[in-house]
Design a protein around this motif. Sequence first.
Motif, short mmCIF file in Angstrom:
data_model
loop_
_atom_site.label_atom_id
_atom_site.label_comp_id
_atom_site.label_asym_id
_atom_site.label_seq_id
_atom_site.Cartn_x
_atom_site.Cartn_y
_atom_site.Cartn_z
N LEU A 165 0.83 -1.20 0.00
CA LEU A 165 0.00 0.00 0.00
C LEU A 165 0.87 1.25 0.00
CD1 LEU A 165 -2.63 1.64 0.33
CD2 LEU A 165 -2.45 1.23 2.80
N ALA A 166 1.90 1.26 0.83
CA ALA A 166 2.80 2.42 0.89
C ALA A 166 3.46 2.65 -0.47
CB ALA A 166 3.85 2.22 1.98
N GLY A 167 3.89 1.57 -1.11
CA GLY A 167 4.51 1.70 -2.43
C GLY A 167 3.53 2.20 -3.47
N TYR A 168 2.30 1.75 -3.40
CA TYR A 168 1.24 2.19 -4.31
C TYR A 168 1.00 3.68 -4.17
CZ TYR A 168 -3.59 2.56 -6.07
OH TYR A 168 -4.73 2.93 -6.73
N LEU A 169 0.98 4.18 -2.93
CA LEU A 169 0.78 5.61 -2.69
C LEU A 169 1.97 6.42 -3.17
CD1 LEU A 169 -0.75 5.37 0.90
CD2 LEU A 169 -1.98 5.75 -1.25
N LYS A 170 3.17 5.93 -2.91
CA LYS A 170 4.38 6.66 -3.30
C LYS A 170 4.54 6.73 -4.81
CE LYS A 170 8.22 5.97 -1.01
NZ LYS A 170 8.49 7.37 -0.57
N ALA A 171 3.94 5.77 -5.54
CA ALA A 171 4.06 5.74 -7.00
C ALA A 171 3.07 6.65 -7.70
CB ALA A 171 3.89 4.30 -7.49
N SER A 172 2.23 7.34 -6.95
CA SER A 172 1.24 8.23 -7.55
C SER A 172 1.92 9.37 -8.32
CB SER A 172 0.35 8.83 -6.45
OG SER A 172 -0.49 9.84 -6.96
N LYS A 173 1.27 9.83 -9.37
CA LYS A 173 1.75 11.00 -10.09
C LYS A 173 1.81 12.19 -9.13
CE LYS A 173 0.74 13.94 -14.09
NZ LYS A 173 -0.21 14.19 -15.22
N ARG A 174 2.94 12.89 -9.12
CA ARG A 174 3.15 13.96 -8.14
C ARG A 174 2.50 15.27 -8.58
NH1 ARG A 174 7.93 11.26 -8.57
NH2 ARG A 174 8.84 12.85 -9.92
N ALA A 175 2.03 16.01 -7.60
CA ALA A 175 1.48 17.33 -7.84
C ALA A 175 2.61 18.33 -8.05
CB ALA A 175 0.62 17.76 -6.66
N VAL A 176 2.28 19.47 -8.64
CA VAL A 176 3.27 20.53 -8.86
C VAL A 176 3.87 20.95 -7.51
CG1 VAL A 176 3.60 22.90 -9.65
CG2 VAL A 176 2.09 21.35 -10.93
N GLY A 177 5.21 21.04 -7.49
CA GLY A 177 5.91 21.48 -6.28
C GLY A 177 6.36 20.36 -5.37
N PHE A 178 6.03 19.12 -5.72
CA PHE A 178 6.41 17.97 -4.90
C PHE A 178 7.41 17.10 -5.65
CE2 PHE A 178 2.57 19.34 -2.90
CZ PHE A 178 2.72 19.02 -1.55
N ASP A 179 8.52 16.77 -5.00
CA ASP A 179 9.52 15.90 -5.60
C ASP A 179 9.28 14.43 -5.28
OD1 ASP A 179 10.95 18.08 -6.65
OD2 ASP A 179 12.00 18.37 -4.75
N GLU A 180 8.54 14.19 -4.19
CA GLU A 180 8.35 12.81 -3.73
C GLU A 180 7.11 12.72 -2.87
OE1 GLU A 180 10.95 9.32 -1.42
OE2 GLU A 180 11.58 11.44 -1.37
N ILE A 181 6.48 11.58 -2.84
CA ILE A 181 5.37 11.28 -1.94
C ILE A 181 5.89 10.37 -0.84
CG2 ILE A 181 3.11 10.16 -1.72
CD1 ILE A 181 2.71 10.94 -4.73
N LEU A 182 5.63 10.71 0.39
CA LEU A 182 6.10 9.93 1.54
C LEU A 182 4.92 9.20 2.19
CD1 LEU A 182 8.43 12.60 3.19
CD2 LEU A 182 9.07 10.83 1.53
N TYR A 183 5.17 8.02 2.71
CA TYR A 183 4.14 7.36 3.51
C TYR A 183 4.16 7.95 4.92
CZ TYR A 183 7.96 4.35 5.28
OH TYR A 183 9.12 3.88 5.85
N PRO A 184 3.07 7.88 5.67
CA PRO A 184 3.03 8.46 7.02
C PRO A 184 4.11 7.84 7.92
CG PRO A 184 0.81 7.91 6.27
CD PRO A 184 1.75 7.32 5.27
N GLY A 185 4.94 8.68 8.49
CA GLY A 185 6.03 8.23 9.35
C GLY A 185 7.37 8.19 8.66
N GLU A 186 7.40 8.28 7.33
CA GLU A 186 8.66 8.16 6.60
C GLU A 186 9.60 9.32 6.88
OE1 GLU A 186 10.24 6.93 2.13
OE2 GLU A 186 8.16 7.61 2.40
N ILE A 187 9.04 10.53 7.02
CA ILE A 187 9.91 11.69 7.27
C ILE A 187 10.62 11.56 8.61
CG2 ILE A 187 8.07 13.12 8.30
CD1 ILE A 187 10.96 14.32 6.03
N GLU A 188 9.93 11.02 9.63
CA GLU A 188 10.57 10.84 10.93
C GLU A 188 11.72 9.83 10.84
OE1 GLU A 188 6.50 12.42 11.99
OE2 GLU A 188 7.33 11.04 10.50
N HIS A 189 11.51 8.77 10.06
CA HIS A 189 12.58 7.77 9.88
C HIS A 189 13.79 8.41 9.21
CE1 HIS A 189 14.61 4.03 9.01
NE2 HIS A 189 14.62 4.32 7.72
N ARG A 190 13.55 9.20 8.17
CA ARG A 190 14.67 9.83 7.47
C ARG A 190 15.38 10.84 8.37
NH1 ARG A 190 12.74 10.93 1.23
NH2 ARG A 190 12.27 8.75 0.70
N ASN A 191 14.59 11.61 9.12
CA ASN A 191 15.21 12.56 10.05
C ASN A 191 16.12 11.84 11.04
OD1 ASN A 191 13.96 14.85 9.02
ND2 ASN A 191 12.23 14.75 10.44
#
Length: 350
Positions: A290-316
């Motif tokens: 599911l997370a991969g399916y969401l991340k593979a969505s076509k991105r909106a203007v101004g977004f380089d990547e789609i993150l799954y909930p919690g991913e930014i905390e892991h990267r930080n």
Amino acid sequence: MPTVSHDRLQTIADRLLQCAGASDAEAGVIARHVIGANLAGHDSHGIIQVPTYIDRIKRGHIVPGAPFDIVNETPSTLVADGHWGFGYVVSERAMSLLIEKGKQQGSAAATVYRQSHVGRVADYPLMAIREGMIGLMTADSGRTTKNVAPFGGSEPRLGTNPICVAVPSNLEGPLFIDMATSAVAAGKVDLAAARGVPIPEGWVVDSSGNPVTDPRVMREQGGALLPLGGSEGYKGYGLSVVVEILSGLLTGLGFGHDPRGFHNDGCFMAVFDVAAFRPLEEFKQQVTELAGYLKASKRAVGFDEILYPGEIEHRNTQRRLQEGIFVEDATWGKLAALAEEYGVSAELDL
């Protein structure tokens, strides 16, 4: 404005808390949680909180070594009284007991009251996912100072009332949502004030209901946080009321503001053993897909990547483990003053 390694910051927090009266075990738990918040990028719940906790110990609002009592219990529920102990210690113990009940019963729920600040709410549901369970937690500050105006109001009547749900998966970092039901956590406004930077419009209103960008207004002039959602803030307001009921009324803490009250986090917790519903590994893999399916969505203007909930905390966390944690001068100065007060400046190199 220093950048400090996480292990040094954890040592500083641990030592200062012990000097203030926390046991070695208590200080270790608290330091692990607060520096974990810094690592995840939630500096409002990190080392900046340690001077506040020490002040509350001095005023008797936190009781080191407080007993932990189970005042009501069934095979799938428990009610815990923390007797004004450290919220990190109390809630961690309650979640551990709840997980054991969940393993036996398939699901379990608990309320916890008379404990101090629990910090980052995600820390406790994340304990559940390590045991193959979905974890949920809500928190409320009882009848202590409120910060959030109801939708359409201009004076504080609610807490920031956070809610977290964490879900097992095979992702590199855990999938979870941990959010205040207000536009932002109150600690982020305090952090902006400590750093001397403005806040975005839409976070805070003054006592007349006018939007402000000066973070000092809320504490110094009686302003309030707004509920989550902007023009659709009735949604965040509704969520906040539900959290107030689960963590304030169901725990017996009540609602409103009693100026004599201590800071008192009331919590509702629940765990759900995935294996009681379907095979755990199948579920974890499907969450991952599911997370991969969401991340593979076509991105909106101004977004380089789609993150799954919690991913930014892991990267930080991964980045800050390598690069260190920024601490604003105001907080560093408070830590240095406490080290001098307790005679450990040389020991801590502060």
